[in-house]
Design a protein around this motif. Structure first.
Motif, PDB file in Angstrom:
ATOM      1  N   SER A  15      58.018 106.253  21.508  1.00 16.14           N
ATOM      2  CA  SER A  15      59.269 106.800  20.969  1.00 16.14           C
ATOM      3  C   SER A  15      59.428 106.532  19.470  1.00 16.14           C
ATOM      4  CB  SER A  15      60.465 106.209  21.720  1.00 16.14           C
ATOM      5  OG  SER A  15      60.464 104.788  21.627  1.00 16.14           O
ATOM      6  N   ALA A  16      58.681 105.544  18.966  1.00 19.59           N
ATOM      7  CA  ALA A  16      58.742 105.235  17.535  1.00 19.59           C
ATOM      8  C   ALA A  16      57.630 105.930  16.760  1.00 19.59           C
ATOM      9  CB  ALA A  16      58.650 103.726  17.332  1.00 19.59           C
ATOM     10  N   GLY A  17      56.822 106.719  17.461  1.00 19.54           N
ATOM     11  CA  GLY A  17      55.735 107.437  16.806  1.00 19.54           C
ATOM     12  C   GLY A  17      54.449 106.637  16.677  1.00 19.54           C
ATOM     13  N   LYS A  18      54.390 105.483  17.317  1.00 24.19           N
ATOM     14  CA  LYS A  18      53.206 104.627  17.238  1.00 24.19           C
ATOM     15  C   LYS A  18      52.179 105.037  18.290  1.00 24.19           C
ATOM     16  CE  LYS A  18      51.771  99.768  17.383  1.00 24.19           C
ATOM     17  NZ  LYS A  18      52.232  98.371  17.583  1.00 24.19           N
ATOM     18  N   ASN A  19      50.906 105.093  17.892  1.00 25.76           N
ATOM     19  CA  ASN A  19      49.836 105.454  18.823  1.00 25.76           C
ATOM     20  C   ASN A  19      49.617 104.373  19.876  1.00 25.76           C
ATOM     21  OD1 ASN A  19      49.287 107.886  17.562  1.00 25.76           O
ATOM     22  ND2 ASN A  19      47.561 107.092  16.380  1.00 25.76           N
ATOM     23  N   TRP A  20      49.324 104.808  21.082  1.00 21.97           N
ATOM     24  CA  TRP A  20      48.915 103.882  22.144  1.00 21.97           C
ATOM     25  C   TRP A  20      47.890 104.580  23.036  1.00 21.97           C
ATOM     26  CZ3 TRP A  20      50.549 104.538  27.468  1.00 21.97           C
ATOM     27  CH2 TRP A  20      51.432 105.620  27.678  1.00 21.97           C
ATOM     28  N   ARG A  21      47.034 103.809  23.680  1.00 20.05           N
ATOM     29  CA  ARG A  21      45.933 104.350  24.468  1.00 20.05           C
ATOM     30  C   ARG A  21      46.423 104.787  25.847  1.00 20.05           C
ATOM     31  NH1 ARG A  21      40.824 103.624  22.636  1.00 20.05           N
ATOM     32  NH2 ARG A  21      40.534 102.295  20.800  1.00 20.05           N
ATOM     33  N   CYS A  22      47.025 105.962  25.869  1.00 18.51           N
ATOM     34  CA  CYS A  22      47.604 106.438  27.132  1.00 18.51           C
ATOM     35  C   CYS A  22      46.534 106.738  28.185  1.00 18.51           C
ATOM     36  CB  CYS A  22      48.467 107.669  26.892  1.00 18.51           C
ATOM     37  SG  CYS A  22      47.664 108.998  25.971  1.00 18.51           S
ATOM     38  N   GLY A  23      45.355 107.227  27.755  1.00 23.07           N
ATOM     39  CA  GLY A  23      44.297 107.504  28.712  1.00 23.07           C
ATOM     40  C   GLY A  23      43.806 106.245  29.385  1.00 23.07           C
ATOM     41  N   TRP A  34      55.763 110.350  29.043  1.00 21.99           N
ATOM     42  CA  TRP A  34      56.979 111.082  28.688  1.00 21.99           C
ATOM     43  C   TRP A  34      57.942 110.237  27.855  1.00 21.99           C
ATOM     44  CZ3 TRP A  34      56.697 116.114  29.421  1.00 21.99           C
ATOM     45  CH2 TRP A  34      55.834 116.596  30.417  1.00 21.99           C
ATOM     46  N   ALA A  35      57.614 108.967  27.632  1.00 24.69           N
ATOM     47  CA  ALA A  35      58.487 108.115  26.818  1.00 24.69           C
ATOM     48  C   ALA A  35      58.437 108.496  25.345  1.00 24.69           C
ATOM     49  CB  ALA A  35      58.085 106.655  26.989  1.00 24.69           C
ATOM     50  N   GLY A  36      57.380 109.186  24.957  1.00 19.57           N
ATOM     51  CA  GLY A  36      57.253 109.601  23.562  1.00 19.57           C
ATOM     52  C   GLY A  36      56.696 111.001  23.470  1.00 19.57           C
ATOM     53  N   THR A  37      55.680 111.189  22.644  1.00 18.73           N
ATOM     54  CA  THR A  37      55.066 112.503  22.508  1.00 18.73           C
ATOM     55  C   THR A  37      53.581 112.407  22.825  1.00 18.73           C
ATOM     56  OG1 THR A  37      54.649 112.161  20.151  1.00 18.73           O
ATOM     57  CG2 THR A  37      56.706 113.267  20.761  1.00 18.73           C
ATOM     58  N   PHE A  38      53.002 113.534  23.196  1.00 26.98           N
ATOM     59  CA  PHE A  38      51.593 113.549  23.575  1.00 26.98           C
ATOM     60  C   PHE A  38      51.078 114.975  23.586  1.00 26.98           C
ATOM     61  CE2 PHE A  38      54.087 114.095  27.370  1.00 26.98           C
ATOM     62  CZ  PHE A  38      53.421 115.088  28.067  1.00 26.98           C
ATOM     63  N   GLN A  39      49.792 115.107  23.626  1.00 28.47           N
ATOM     64  CA  GLN A  39      49.141 116.409  23.742  1.00 28.47           C
ATOM     65  C   GLN A  39      48.635 116.541  25.181  1.00 28.47           C
ATOM     66  OE1 GLN A  39      45.790 117.015  21.135  1.00 28.47           O
ATOM     67  NE2 GLN A  39      46.144 119.205  21.028  1.00 28.47           N
ATOM     68  N   LYS A  89      38.973 118.786  21.160  1.00 24.98           N
ATOM     69  CA  LYS A  89      37.792 117.955  20.939  1.00 24.98           C
ATOM     70  C   LYS A  89      36.516 118.800  20.959  1.00 24.98           C
ATOM     71  CE  LYS A  89      35.507 113.717  22.403  1.00 24.98           C
ATOM     72  NZ  LYS A  89      35.455 112.610  23.375  1.00 24.98           N
ATOM     73  N   ARG A  90      36.466 119.761  21.885  1.00 23.41           N
ATOM     74  CA  ARG A  90      35.285 120.636  21.955  1.00 23.41           C
ATOM     75  C   ARG A  90      35.132 121.447  20.671  1.00 23.41           C
ATOM     76  NH1 ARG A  90      37.060 121.475  27.360  1.00 23.41           N
ATOM     77  NH2 ARG A  90      38.118 123.412  26.729  1.00 23.41           N
ATOM     78  N   GLU A  91      36.263 121.833  20.090  1.00 21.37           N
ATOM     79  CA  GLU A  91      36.243 122.650  18.875  1.00 21.37           C
ATOM     80  C   GLU A  91      36.191 121.816  17.607  1.00 21.37           C
ATOM     81  OE1 GLU A  91      39.686 125.091  19.178  1.00 21.37           O
ATOM     82  OE2 GLU A  91      39.075 126.006  21.073  1.00 21.37           O
ATOM     83  N   GLY A  92      36.156 120.490  17.770  1.00 26.56           N
ATOM     84  CA  GLY A  92      36.076 119.612  16.609  1.00 26.56           C
ATOM     85  C   GLY A  92      37.358 119.510  15.821  1.00 26.56           C
ATOM     86  N   LYS A  93      38.485 119.817  16.461  1.00 29.28           N
ATOM     87  CA  LYS A  93      39.775 119.753  15.775  1.00 29.28           C
ATOM     88  C   LYS A  93      40.395 118.372  15.946  1.00 29.28           C
ATOM     89  CE  LYS A  93      40.822 124.673  16.466  1.00 29.28           C
ATOM     90  NZ  LYS A  93      41.763 125.638  17.059  1.00 29.28           N
ATOM     91  N   PRO A  94      41.208 117.918  14.990  1.00 27.10           N
ATOM     92  CA  PRO A  94      41.866 116.616  15.124  1.00 27.10           C
ATOM     93  C   PRO A  94      42.933 116.660  16.207  1.00 27.10           C
ATOM     94  CG  PRO A  94      42.710 117.777  13.205  1.00 27.10           C
ATOM     95  CD  PRO A  94      41.534 118.583  13.711  1.00 27.10           C
ATOM     96  N   GLN A  95      43.207 115.489  16.791  1.00 25.50           N
ATOM     97  CA  GLN A  95      44.237 115.415  17.817  1.00 25.50           C
ATOM     98  C   GLN A  95      45.598 115.710  17.217  1.00 25.50           C
ATOM     99  OE1 GLN A  95      44.463 112.410  21.126  1.00 25.50           O
ATOM    100  NE2 GLN A  95      46.095 111.591  19.869  1.00 25.50           N
ATOM    101  N   VAL A  96      46.386 116.502  17.929  1.00 18.61           N
ATOM    102  CA  VAL A  96      47.735 116.854  17.484  1.00 18.61           C
ATOM    103  C   VAL A  96      48.739 116.144  18.380  1.00 18.61           C
ATOM    104  CG1 VAL A  96      49.375 118.726  17.147  1.00 18.61           C
ATOM    105  CG2 VAL A  96      46.947 119.100  16.684  1.00 18.61           C
ATOM    106  N   ALA A  97      49.789 115.595  17.792  1.00 17.48           N
ATOM    107  CA  ALA A  97      50.795 114.866  18.570  1.00 17.48           C
ATOM    108  C   ALA A  97      51.683 115.830  19.336  1.00 17.48           C
ATOM    109  CB  ALA A  97      51.638 113.985  17.655  1.00 17.48           C
ATOM    110  N   ASN A  98      51.095 116.433  20.326  1.00 21.29           N
ATOM    111  CA  ASN A  98      51.847 117.216  21.291  1.00 21.29           C
ATOM    112  C   ASN A  98      52.504 118.477  20.762  1.00 21.29           C
ATOM    113  OD1 ASN A  98      52.959 118.007  23.591  1.00 21.29           O
ATOM    114  ND2 ASN A  98      54.632 116.579  23.596  1.00 21.29           N
ATOM    115  N   GLN A  99      51.742 119.518  20.703  1.00 23.04           N
ATOM    116  CA  GLN A  99      52.275 120.813  20.282  1.00 23.04           C
ATOM    117  C   GLN A  99      52.991 121.536  21.415  1.00 23.04           C
ATOM    118  OE1 GLN A  99      48.641 122.664  18.823  1.00 23.04           O
ATOM    119  NE2 GLN A  99      49.377 122.445  16.737  1.00 23.04           N
TER     120      GLN A  99
END
Length: 233
Positions: free
Chosen positions: A58-66, A141-146, A155-165
């Motif tokens: 919720s604060a925008g900090k990355n965490w290893r959700c996988g 669901w506590a924050g944002t994700f893709q 990843k297959r297309e070599g694009k950077p991860q996006v914070a949940n479009q």
């Protein structure tokens, strides 16, 4: 007649004993994949974040959700016996199944606790479970994700991860009807996205909560293009 009997016997011998093959001690590969005695099992109807995937809190900090999704599944199973009911096989040769431990559906548990999304491309079975997690802001669901399928494609297309479009909750959506945008996009208890037009039977009583992924639309074409369907009444 003898040929028919012989053929039937051959088929019975050749048929795999799925019940025996899919019951036993399970190793967790990731949040939606198990292995039982060398057989890879993909949990039916859900899609968990990939092992290398990050989400944002919720604060925008990355965490290893996988990684956390896999740990949650492993802890839920513990040392107990897992029983899986095969539904299909995927293109990688993995068994696709609903898996249970102590009578509990692990697929549903992962979705209801916010460790996986309902994989609606293949099944609607866990849409309600996902809605429960989303409403409780549980897990991812506590924050944002893709969504995992978008993360894999990027990843297959070599694009950077996006914070949940494409998460269902557009945080910038207004809580009141914005000008001429009077169509209400509501998410029901089953997680179905339904829009209501002015004059409709349920329009007046439908409340829009944008923090829960609901939104307003300016036209029916816009609502349908976003994947919402018109209310029946």
């Amino acid at each position: 007649m003898k040929d028919v009997v012989a053929t039937a016997l051959m088929l019975l011998v050749a048929a795999p004993a799925l019940a025996a093959d899919l019951t036993g001690t399970a190793s967790v590969i990731d949040g939606d994949t198990l292995e039982i005695r060398g057989t890879r099992i993909r949990l039916h109807g859900i899609d968990a974040p990939e092992s290398q995937q990050f989400c944002q809190d919720s604060a925008g900090k990355n965490w290893r959700c996988g990684q956390m999704a896999a740990l949650a599944l492993s802890e839920r199973i513990g040392r107990r016996t897992v029983t899986c009911e095969q539904k299909d096989k995927d293109r990688y040769g993995r068994v696709v199944a609903a898996c249970f431990v102590g009578g509990e559906n692990l697929n549903a548990w992962m979705a209801a606790n916010g460790w996986a999304m309902a994989y609606q491309q293949y099944s609607k079975d866990y849409v309600g479970a996902e809605a429960t997690a989303r409403a409780a802001r549980a897990g991812i669901w506590a924050g944002t994700f893709q969504p995992p399928w978008e993360w894999r494609a990027a990843k297959r297309e070599g694009k950077p991860q996006v914070a949940n479009q494409s998460r269902l909750a557009p945080v910038t959506a207004p809580t009141k009807a914005p000008g001429e945008c009077q169509i209400k996009g509501n998410i029901n208890s089953k997680g179905e996205r339904i829009y209501h037009v002015p004059g409709g039977r349920s329009y007046g009583q439908t409340q829009i909560d944008t923090s829960d992924g609901e939104r307003w639309f300016c036209s029916e074409d816009e609502a349908q293009a976003a994947g919402w369907r018109r209310a029946g009444q």
